[in-house]
Design a protein around this motif. Structure first.
Motif, PDB file in Angstrom:
ATOM      1  N   ALA A 343      -1.068 -10.092 -40.371  1.00 59.94           N
ATOM      2  CA  ALA A 343      -2.446  -9.632 -40.444  1.00 59.94           C
ATOM      3  C   ALA A 343      -2.486  -8.158 -40.035  1.00 59.94           C
ATOM      4  CB  ALA A 343      -3.320 -10.454 -39.512  1.00 59.94           C
ATOM      5  N   PRO A 344      -3.547  -7.436 -40.475  1.00 57.27           N
ATOM      6  CA  PRO A 344      -3.619  -6.013 -40.124  1.00 57.27           C
ATOM      7  C   PRO A 344      -3.609  -5.790 -38.604  1.00 57.27           C
ATOM      8  CG  PRO A 344      -5.230  -6.538 -41.802  1.00 57.27           C
ATOM      9  CD  PRO A 344      -4.627  -7.840 -41.386  1.00 57.27           C
ATOM     10  N   ILE A 345      -4.325  -6.650 -37.852  1.00 55.59           N
ATOM     11  CA  ILE A 345      -4.320  -6.526 -36.396  1.00 55.59           C
ATOM     12  C   ILE A 345      -3.197  -7.410 -35.866  1.00 55.59           C
ATOM     13  CG2 ILE A 345      -5.617  -6.854 -34.256  1.00 55.59           C
ATOM     14  CD1 ILE A 345      -6.916  -4.758 -35.858  1.00 55.59           C
ATOM     15  N   SER A 346      -2.043  -6.805 -35.603  1.00 53.98           N
ATOM     16  CA  SER A 346      -0.888  -7.548 -35.132  1.00 53.98           C
ATOM     17  C   SER A 346       0.112  -6.505 -34.663  1.00 53.98           C
ATOM     18  CB  SER A 346      -0.282  -8.378 -36.260  1.00 53.98           C
ATOM     19  OG  SER A 346       0.154  -7.510 -37.289  1.00 53.98           O
ATOM     20  N   ARG A 347       1.191  -6.967 -34.017  1.00 55.41           N
ATOM     21  CA  ARG A 347       2.185  -5.985 -33.580  1.00 55.41           C
ATOM     22  C   ARG A 347       2.754  -5.240 -34.774  1.00 55.41           C
ATOM     23  NH1 ARG A 347       6.517  -7.028 -29.462  1.00 55.41           N
ATOM     24  NH2 ARG A 347       4.944  -8.326 -28.505  1.00 55.41           N
ATOM     25  N   GLU A 348       2.988  -6.000 -35.890  1.00 54.14           N
ATOM     26  CA  GLU A 348       3.494  -5.336 -37.089  1.00 54.14           C
ATOM     27  C   GLU A 348       2.511  -4.270 -37.566  1.00 54.14           C
ATOM     28  OE1 GLU A 348       3.304  -8.592 -36.613  1.00 54.14           O
ATOM     29  OE2 GLU A 348       4.642  -9.729 -37.918  1.00 54.14           O
ATOM     30  N   GLY A 349       1.213  -4.642 -37.550  1.00 48.66           N
ATOM     31  CA  GLY A 349       0.188  -3.709 -38.011  1.00 48.66           C
ATOM     32  C   GLY A 349       0.194  -2.434 -37.181  1.00 48.66           C
ATOM     33  N   ALA A 350       0.327  -2.607 -35.853  1.00 50.74           N
ATOM     34  CA  ALA A 350       0.348  -1.453 -34.961  1.00 50.74           C
ATOM     35  C   ALA A 350       1.553  -0.565 -35.262  1.00 50.74           C
ATOM     36  CB  ALA A 350       0.387  -1.911 -33.503  1.00 50.74           C
ATOM     37  N   LEU A 351       2.681  -1.215 -35.535  1.00 48.47           N
ATOM     38  CA  LEU A 351       3.880  -0.431 -35.814  1.00 48.47           C
ATOM     39  C   LEU A 351       3.787   0.274 -37.171  1.00 48.47           C
ATOM     40  CD1 LEU A 351       6.490  -2.879 -34.307  1.00 48.47           C
ATOM     41  CD2 LEU A 351       5.996  -0.579 -33.520  1.00 48.47           C
ATOM     42  N   VAL A 352       3.089  -0.363 -38.107  1.00 43.03           N
ATOM     43  CA  VAL A 352       2.878   0.295 -39.401  1.00 43.03           C
ATOM     44  C   VAL A 352       2.024   1.545 -39.207  1.00 43.03           C
ATOM     45  CG1 VAL A 352       1.691   0.093 -41.609  1.00 43.03           C
ATOM     46  CG2 VAL A 352       3.191  -1.735 -40.849  1.00 43.03           C
ATOM     47  N   LEU A 353       0.974   1.410 -38.372  1.00 46.60           N
ATOM     48  CA  LEU A 353       0.111   2.563 -38.087  1.00 46.60           C
ATOM     49  C   LEU A 353       0.933   3.691 -37.463  1.00 46.60           C
ATOM     50  CD1 LEU A 353      -2.899   3.546 -37.975  1.00 46.60           C
ATOM     51  CD2 LEU A 353      -2.841   2.881 -35.568  1.00 46.60           C
ATOM     52  N   ASN A 354       1.744   3.326 -36.475  1.00 50.58           N
ATOM     53  CA  ASN A 354       2.639   4.294 -35.825  1.00 50.58           C
ATOM     54  C   ASN A 354       3.494   4.991 -36.877  1.00 50.58           C
ATOM     55  OD1 ASN A 354       5.629   4.229 -35.575  1.00 50.58           O
ATOM     56  ND2 ASN A 354       5.315   4.204 -33.367  1.00 50.58           N
ATOM     57  N   ASN A 355       4.074   4.200 -37.793  1.00 45.76           N
ATOM     58  CA  ASN A 355       4.949   4.759 -38.810  1.00 45.76           C
ATOM     59  C   ASN A 355       4.219   5.709 -39.743  1.00 45.76           C
ATOM     60  OD1 ASN A 355       7.838   2.989 -39.699  1.00 45.76           O
ATOM     61  ND2 ASN A 355       6.852   2.913 -37.713  1.00 45.76           N
ATOM     62  N   LEU A 356       3.016   5.277 -40.167  1.00 42.20           N
ATOM     63  CA  LEU A 356       2.241   6.103 -41.088  1.00 42.20           C
ATOM     64  C   LEU A 356       1.929   7.453 -40.466  1.00 42.20           C
ATOM     65  CD1 LEU A 356      -0.370   3.708 -42.686  1.00 42.20           C
ATOM     66  CD2 LEU A 356       1.328   5.114 -43.843  1.00 42.20           C
ATOM     67  N   LEU A 357       1.455   7.417 -39.212  1.00 44.03           N
ATOM     68  CA  LEU A 357       1.033   8.663 -38.581  1.00 44.03           C
ATOM     69  C   LEU A 357       2.221   9.561 -38.274  1.00 44.03           C
ATOM     70  CD1 LEU A 357      -1.734   7.142 -36.330  1.00 44.03           C
ATOM     71  CD2 LEU A 357      -2.078   8.810 -38.146  1.00 44.03           C
ATOM     72  N   LEU A 358       3.339   8.964 -37.827  1.00 40.74           N
ATOM     73  CA  LEU A 358       4.518   9.779 -37.537  1.00 40.74           C
ATOM     74  C   LEU A 358       5.063  10.429 -38.809  1.00 40.74           C
ATOM     75  CD1 LEU A 358       6.373   7.524 -34.960  1.00 40.74           C
ATOM     76  CD2 LEU A 358       5.525   9.815 -34.547  1.00 40.74           C
ATOM     77  N   THR A 359       5.079   9.658 -39.901  1.00 41.87           N
ATOM     78  CA  THR A 359       5.578  10.245 -41.150  1.00 41.87           C
ATOM     79  C   THR A 359       4.627  11.327 -41.629  1.00 41.87           C
ATOM     80  OG1 THR A 359       5.661   7.896 -41.669  1.00 41.87           O
ATOM     81  CG2 THR A 359       6.965   9.332 -43.023  1.00 41.87           C
ATOM     82  N   ALA A 360       3.318  11.077 -41.473  1.00 37.49           N
ATOM     83  CA  ALA A 360       2.355  12.097 -41.883  1.00 37.49           C
ATOM     84  C   ALA A 360       2.565  13.372 -41.064  1.00 37.49           C
ATOM     85  CB  ALA A 360       0.928  11.578 -41.711  1.00 37.49           C
ATOM     86  N   ALA A 361       2.864  13.211 -39.762  1.00 37.12           N
ATOM     87  CA  ALA A 361       3.116  14.389 -38.917  1.00 37.12           C
ATOM     88  C   ALA A 361       4.360  15.125 -39.399  1.00 37.12           C
ATOM     89  CB  ALA A 361       3.269  13.969 -37.458  1.00 37.12           C
ATOM     90  N   ALA A 362       5.401  14.355 -39.731  1.00 33.75           N
ATOM     91  CA  ALA A 362       6.617  14.993 -40.237  1.00 33.75           C
ATOM     92  C   ALA A 362       6.296  15.758 -41.519  1.00 33.75           C
ATOM     93  CB  ALA A 362       7.699  13.942 -40.506  1.00 33.75           C
ATOM     94  N   ALA A 363       5.453  15.150 -42.384  1.00 36.72           N
ATOM     95  CA  ALA A 363       5.088  15.809 -43.636  1.00 36.72           C
ATOM     96  C   ALA A 363       4.286  17.080 -43.376  1.00 36.72           C
ATOM     97  CB  ALA A 363       4.295  14.852 -44.516  1.00 36.72           C
ATOM     98  N   ALA A 364       3.376  17.024 -42.396  1.00 34.51           N
ATOM     99  CA  ALA A 364       2.558  18.203 -42.080  1.00 34.51           C
ATOM    100  C   ALA A 364       3.453  19.350 -41.595  1.00 34.51           C
ATOM    101  CB  ALA A 364       1.518  17.856 -41.022  1.00 34.51           C
TER     102      ALA A 364
END
Lengths: 671, 148
Positions: A343-364
């Motif tokens: 589900a979106p609210i889950s440990r996996e979901g939190a880690l996906v959010l972490n991944n998205l934002l970190l990759t976006a930061a790397a891209a920026a």
């Protein structure tokens, strides 16, 4: 030793690397166990030859063999022994050799400790490692040979760039390379999995320790580089958004994302395709960093020398490995089976959010670093993308990451309870608010950034403790049971909590230093005083001191606080005679976590000397926080489950996914 | 939620985050980039006062005037035109007359330049690439001359 021995060793290493690329992969392809078994022996031989070449170059430096061009250009007979050794990698050719040495070291470690790896995976991994070795050895031999002779030999060398004559050179580049090149292993694992067309949770378990080790080294390497620049350049800054700093930050973001997504893959068999991509990206960004630093396309503190042929060569390597691996990825990734619903609210979901934002930061960061290059080749306009851009983009993207960080570990796998997690974080939130209020009171008006940031930092640190307390069910069961539970927690849990707390500590340092630092620039005659950050500094005397290869002018300041003398601080300006080049040796005194920083300017007309002084509150927490993060990584690494080469209880067959763990079984799953 | 629905949600979240990041990048780029100019370019383009620039060239021989408390005036030249620079602060170690320099700051209405940071590179053989290009344009700098 004869420098030609080093040259021959490199050529032999190249031959070995070519064999290492071809034979094991071929063996894995046709299923020939004997061919696959050749890989480890070749990897060890590769390390042997590269190590020999490195030793020969080091010997040339130590003996000041001025018949070797590289030694002439970067050494001096009067240079202290430490800098003779570190000078080996304080130049383009030598630092590339160090790069390959670290690569060989990691390859040999896989060969020796990866005894429980499936044969085909190991063969493919070593093969891919070998191919990276081939590319970089070719680069060294064709464009950057450190063993070129000058005949006749010269009597004296030109000395090493004075800025590099510092203990920092002994620490920063080797650590950074252990990080950069460490990602070559995860890259090799990813490409090997793609060649195999097979990937599962066991793969993630093999990859995680390598990713963690590389990440921990990279973290400390970046932090040490930052501290080195801070005290050596005399500008009092600890991060300049210099292209080369950015080049190390991008793989760090990708690597941070990777160590998190690998957890999801190992525990839940999900995010496989994404984890593979991150493993490829982390090393690609490391390669890009190498290109930016070594090609001289960007104006930077680290640009040693510009030689167009080198830039083109590294660009070729870059295109081959990034393009090749991404093409293979595009071809093979769709074949990989998806698993693990959540589900979106889950440990996996939190880690996906972490991944998205970190990759976006790397891209920026990537966009900001490469945009000036792109624009110049497009229409010739020369621009600079400066700190405001990076502060805004990276800051805005990191804010949600750090805020969500304490929540992640408290969410259950598959389906989490956000309200429950928030409830358990109440105590951390309360401490955060208290700290914010205290900071606001101390600051007395002014921007809200400091109080809010400090409150957030405290929230993160306490949140990490709450996570551990929750796992030990502290307060809900008898104390003895809690202690037993806490003892039984895997080290990886402690490692994660420690690393997260380190982020909070680092953030606190960054916020405190940025918002509360004080700067004074002034001209002083002997006996005159000035005030900075509540400390009174008096210039007591100025004396000349001479070192082995420099002349030095040192200003000695007496520090007073509230009228009482509490110590002295010495700051100097050095002139290195061989290159007629001045450097600033800042004087730094540490009080608690804060520092008083004094650097000398030029002598002023009419007597006196220019002085720049800073009060930097909590500045050491920035680097301390990074070290804590890396220690957290090391602690996780020491977890028995993850230890490299630890005997695996059962299931040596990789094709079968490991049985799914029951989510939320007590003790809670290790992160 | 079905498998498809969840994946859709995940992908739309991802697109949302990346969209925000892209917007942020464009906004920040628009606002924070600084152009590099040589004195000749400023003279030729009649660059408007108040714009933030990086000024590059050589420190003109005999132009450095230090006042007390580290207030410095110097002239940056590229052979074609000169620009007077005012700077308050300590100069970097490698700042010397006749050497390449980059000053970042604001062009003032009286045609002078107020710098808030001055960069000289950390290697005496090294010339910042932008400066070398600007000097080549004015014919002051010849290819191969101590370029490293």
């Amino acid at each position: 030793m004869n420098p030609e021995i080093g040259h021959f060793a490199l050529v032999l290493a190249l031959a070995v690397a070519i064999l290492q690329t071809v034979i094991p992969i071929w063996g894995a392809r046709v299923g020939d166990a004997a061919l696959m078994r050749v890989g480890p022996a070749l990897a060890v031989a590769f390390l042997g030859f590269v190590g020999l070449a490195f030793a020969v170059l080091t010997a040339a430096y130590v003996q000041s063999d001025f018949s070797v061009l590289n030694v002439v250009e970067n050494s001096h007979s009067l240079k202290p022994m430490l800098f003779k050794v570190t000078g080996v990698w304080g130049n383009h050719e030598g630092s590339m050799l160090l790069w390959v040495l670290v690569l060989a070291l990691f390859g040999a470690m896989v060969a020796l400790f990866g005894t429980n790896l499936p044969a085909t995976l190991k063969a493919n991994v070593l093969g891919v490692q070998g191919s990276v070795g081939v590319a970089f050895l070719l680069f060294i031999l064709l464009t950057s040979n450190p063993f070129i002779r000058v005949i006749p030999a010269l009597a004296e060398g030109q000395d090493l760039n004075p800025v590099l004559q510092d203990i920092g050179l002994a620490i920063h580049p080797p650590l950074l390379y252990l990080g950069y090149v460490g990602f070559s292993i995860t890259f090799a694992f990813a490409v090997a999995a793609l060649i195999d067309g097979r990937i599962d949770a066991a793969w993630a378990r093999w990859v995680r320790p390598w990713a963690l080790a590389a990440w921990a080294f990279l973290t400390v390497g970046i932090a040490m580089g930052s501290y080195w620049a801070y005290y050596e350049l005399g500008w009092g800054g600890w991060w300049f958004w210099d292209p080369v700093e950015n080049a190390s930050l991008m793989p760090w973001f990708a690597g941070t994302a990777l160590i998190h997504s690998a957890v999801v893959m190992e525990k839940r068999d999900a995010l496989k395709v994404w984890t593979l991509l991150l493993a490829i990206l982390a090393f690609s960004l490391s390669l890009l960093g190498t290109f930016l630093v070594r090609s001289g396309v960007l104006t930077s503190v680290h640009a040693f020398a510009t030689d167009p042929s080198r830039g083109v060569f590294i660009l070729g390597i870059l295109v081959f490995f990034i393009g090749g691996s991404l093409a293979l990825y595009a071809l093979r990734a769709p074949m990989l089976r998806q698993g693990g619903l959540f589900a979106p609210i889950s440990r996996e979901g939190a880690l996906v959010l972490n991944n998205l934002l970190l990759t976006a930061a790397a891209a920026a960061v990537l966009v900001g670093t490469l945009y000036p290059l792109a624009l110049e080749s497009w229409n010739g306009a020369k621009i600079t993308v400066g700190p405001p851009y990076f502060n805004l983009t990276v800051g805005a993207l990191m804010l949600p990451v750090v805020f969500a960080m304490p929540f992640g570990p408290l969410l259950a796998w598959k389906r989490g309870d956000l309200a429950g997690a928030a409830q358990r974080l109440m105590s951390a939130l309360a401490v955060g608010i208290l700290i914010a209020l205290a900071a606001a009171y101390l600051q007395g008006g002014g921007p809200l950034l400091a109080p809010l940031g400090m409150g957030l930092a405290a929230f993160i640190v306490i949140g990490a403790l709450v996570d551990l307390a929750e796992r030990g069910a502290v307060g809900r069961v008898p104390v003895a049971t809690s202690v037993a539970r806490l003892r039984g927690l895997p080290r990886a849990s402690y490692g994660a909590a420690l690393a997260h707390a380190g982020v909070g500590v680092c953030l606190f340092g960054i916020i405190a230093e940025t918002s509360w630092n004080a700067e004074r620039i002034t001209g002083l005659k002997i006996g005159q005083s000035f005030e900075v950050g509540g400390y009174e500094l008096t210039l007591a005397r100025v004396e000349p001191r001479n070192g082995p290869n420099y002349r030095d002018l040192t200003g000695i300041f007496i520090i007073r606080r509230g009228g009482t003398e509490i110590g002295t601080i010495e700051s100097s300006k050095r002139l290195f005679t061989a290159r007629n080049m001045p450097t600033t040796e800042a004087g730094i005194r540490t009080f608690g976590f804060s520092q008083l920083y004094v650097s000398l300017g030029d002598e002023l007309p009419g007597g006196g000397i220019g002085v720049r002084a800073y009060w930097k509150p909590f500045v050491t927490l920035i680097w301390l926080g990074a070290v804590i993060m890396a220690l957290g990584g090391a602690l996780s690494l020491s977890d028995r489950r993850l230890r490299i080469g630890a005997p695996k209880p059962a299931k040596p067959k990789p094709a079968k996914p490991t049985p799914e763990r029951k989510p939320d079984a007590a003790p809670a799953p290790a992160e | 939620m079905t498998r498809k629905g969840r994946r859709l949600l995940l992908i739309s979240c991802a697109i949302g985050v990346l969209g925000v990041a892209a917007g942020l990048v464009l906004f920040a780029l628009n606002d924070t980039i600084v152009f590099f100019r040589s004195p000749s370019e400023i003279a030729a383009e009649h660059t408007a006062p108040g714009s933030r620039l990086r000024l590059g060239g050589l420190v003109k021989d005999g132009s450095v005037m230090r006042q007390d408390n580290a207030h410095v005036r110097f002239t940056v030249t590229d052979g074609g035109a000169d620009m007077a620079v005012y700077y308050e602060g300590l100069l970097p170690d490698l700042f010397r007359e006749g050497q390449g320099v980059i000053a970042e700051g604001v062009l003032l209405g009286d045609g002078t330049f107020r710098a808030d940071s001055v960069l000289a590179k950390h290697d005496e053989k090294y010339m910042p690439k932008e400066v070398a290009d600007a000097l080549k344009k004015q014919g002051v700098w010849k290819e191969g001359e101590a370029t490293r």
